[in-house]
Design an enzyme around this catalytic site. Structure first.
Site, PDB file in Angstrom:
ATOM      1  N   LYS A 177       8.772  15.310  11.410  1.00  0.00           N
ATOM      2  CA  LYS A 177       8.635  14.133  12.275  1.00  0.00           C
ATOM      3  C   LYS A 177       8.976  12.904  11.461  1.00  0.00           C
ATOM      4  CE  LYS A 177       5.413  11.268  13.474  1.00  0.00           C
ATOM      5  NZ  LYS A 177       6.226  10.052  13.737  1.00  0.00           N
ATOM      6  N   GLU A 252      -0.725  12.934   0.838  1.00  0.00           N
ATOM      7  CA  GLU A 252      -0.521  11.836  -0.096  1.00  0.00           C
ATOM      8  C   GLU A 252      -0.818  10.553   0.662  1.00  0.00           C
ATOM      9  OE1 GLU A 252       2.600   8.937  -1.926  1.00  0.00           O
ATOM     10  OE2 GLU A 252       3.417  10.969  -1.819  1.00  0.00           O
ATOM     11  N   CYS A 286       3.527   3.836  -2.412  1.00  0.00           N
ATOM     12  CA  CYS A 286       2.146   4.295  -2.574  1.00  0.00           C
ATOM     13  C   CYS A 286       1.677   4.176  -4.016  1.00  0.00           C
ATOM     14  CB  CYS A 286       2.024   5.743  -2.108  1.00  0.00           C
ATOM     15  SG  CYS A 286       2.312   5.981  -0.344  1.00  0.00           S
ATOM     16  N   GLU A 386      -5.400  -1.725  -0.441  1.00  0.00           N
ATOM     17  CA  GLU A 386      -3.955  -1.572  -0.566  1.00  0.00           C
ATOM     18  C   GLU A 386      -3.238  -2.600   0.301  1.00  0.00           C
ATOM     19  OE1 GLU A 386      -0.876   2.113  -0.864  1.00  0.00           O
ATOM     20  OE2 GLU A 386      -2.196   2.120   0.888  1.00  0.00           O
TER      21      GLU A 386
END
Length: 484
Positions: A177, A252, A286, A386
């Site tokens: 996807k 992750e 990330c 983040e």
């Protein structure tokens, strides 16, 4: 400026097809204008893709091949990407807002995954286990079957290759996807599969919204294994769906990674690492170096030098600035850019000092200035949450123990960094950092060969390296009695 075709389809069971949920508009982040339309998959499309992948697996066409033959097909996918890098990089540049040179690096990175795991296909071996006279016992490794892979928008091509290559090398059929914000370049993964001669159903590429297509995929009863790269919140939902069907998953998730800098560090190397660590891909990484923890003795010099570097970076549309390393592109969307800018305002309100940047640009597109905050303390939101943008937080430390405590002081644990000429200090510190990978004296050291994954809320499981192959196989033991 190159043309991008107006409409892109999904790829299911070896055929290009429209989406049952209609179409979605994909923007060019560098201009804010509509770039193209992408067919949008619904739950029915997802089911067709999973059924095709399951059929491919159950026929045994992938596992019947000699591993070297399967590996050559995987390698051929990378060859196709490199042969078409000029076209693919321009599409990626336009859909993701990257500078063209960054887009080319991503295509090359994707090809490298296919090269590496294509080579690994014939090296993945079982073993015999001695049970004494009268017995012969051995293990073999079998693919799970259908691997569902949910790919993020920050590296849509490379992250797809990172999970697809080892899954195919070990004989799994895959349903990928793509991200709705940057789905176009993934079509070339499907074209690469066709070029390589992979059987129908082995690779299925579709774009859909997470709440429908994504949820249908990860919750499908015929999915055998799941890979997800994205936010903590969505990762929790996917892990819950996987648990309901009792299938393994690799996650992750987010990061708030820190680099610790001692007075004996090579500051030229540090400044270069900061450039790549937080301003590459506009900080939408990330494993970005989002925190710099600097010893008191070199704090002022480090801040001055990284600020000068940040000011030297030009910001603008990626096709207009081809020079390697000299520019930074747009963020993926207005919403992402505005969120990052709001966090910068909150940092100032909490007492952090903006050294460089902190504002969106007064021009078309989704641009944020390269940004550095000094005077950051561990309790501030900017040091804990983040941002996923080009924003660096600088914190001070005096003693080694304090540096490690600050570095480990978030819920995340994806990567960490150590900058020092003292090898003993580097090794001791690396052992104490709560992170899945630690870079010493160079951010993003390592490569496809080195395992990557997180501690804490950065997720679990490992991608890259030979460790990733274990995500896609299960162990079978066969014990044979030789007694008459």
């Amino acid at each position: 400026m190159p043309e991008v075709k107006a409409y892109w389809q999904n790829y299911i069971d070896g055929a290009w097809t429209d989406g049952g949920a209609g179409r979605i508009v994909v923007d060019d982040p560098a201009t804010g204008e509509n770039l193209a339309e992408q067919g949008l998959a619904d739950a029915g499309d997802v089911n067709r893709a999973v059924v095709a992948a399951r059929a491919c697996h159950e026929t045994g066409v992938l596992t019947a091949m000699r591993p070297v033959e399967r590996g050559r097909m995987v390698q051929a996918m990378g060859d196709y990407l490199l042969a078409n890098i000029d076209i693919i990089a321009e599409v990626l540049c336009r859909e993701a807002g990257k500078p063209l040179w960054e887009a080319r690096l991503e295509v090359e990175g994707a090809a490298r995954y296919f090269e590496y795991y294509g080579n690994q296909a014939e090296t993945f071996e079982g073993r015999s286990i001695p049970l004494g006279e009268g017995y012969y016992d051995f293990t073999s490794y079998e693919p799970y079957g259908v691997s569902a892979q949910v790919i993020p928008w920050n590296y849509p091509l490379e992250m797809a290759a990172r999970s697809l290559a080892p899954a195919l090398a070990t004989g799994n059929a895959c349903v990928v996807k793509t991200p709705e914000l940057a789905p176009l370049s993934s079509a070339y993964i499907a074209k690469a599969a066709e070029h390589a001669g992979l059987p129908r159903g082995a690779v299925n590429i579709l774009c859909g919204l997470g709440r429908e297509a994504g949820a249908s995929l990860v919750g499908h009863r015929d999915v055998s294994q799941i890979v997800f790269i994205g936010s903590v919140t969505t990762g929790i939902s996917i892990a819950s769906a996987a648990a309901r069907n009792v299938v393994p998953c690799v996650l992750e998730l987010g990061g708030k990674s820190a680099a610790i800098v001692w007075p004996d560090a090579d500051l030229d190397a540090l400044v270069s690492s900061v450039r790549w660590g937080i301003f590459f891909n506009a900080g939408q990484v990330c494993s970005a170096m989002s925190r710099l923890i600097v010893h008191d003795d070199v704090h002022d010099e480090v801040v001055e030098r990284v600020a000068d570097m940040a000011r030297s970076i030009s910001v603008g549309p990626g096709l207009d600035r081809p020079d390697f390393g000299a520019n930074m592109g747009a963020m993926i969307s207005a919403a992402q850019r505005d969120r990052a800018e709001a966090m910068c305002r909150e940092a100032k309100r909490q007492g952090a000092r903006p050294v460089v940047g902190g504002r969106k640009l007064n021009q078309p597109g989704y641009f944020l200035e390269p940004t550095i905050f000094d005077g950051v303390t561990p309790d501030m939101n900017i040091a804990r949450d983040e941002i996923f943008g080009p924003v660096l937080s600088v914190l001070k430390f005096g003693e080694d123990e304090e540096a490690v405590r600050i570095a480990n002081g978030t819920d995340y644990g994806l990567v960490g960094g150590v900058f020092t000429a003292d090898v003993t200090r580097a090794m001791k510190t690396a052992a104490r950092l709560r992170a899945g990978q630690v870079f010493v004296n160079e951010w993003f050291a390592g490569g496809v060969e080195t395992p990557f994954g997180g501690y804490g809320k950065s997720g679990y499981g490992r991608e890259k390296g030979r460790e990733a192959l274990w995500n896609y196989v299960q162990t079978k033991n066969i014990a044979i009695s030789l007694q008459s």
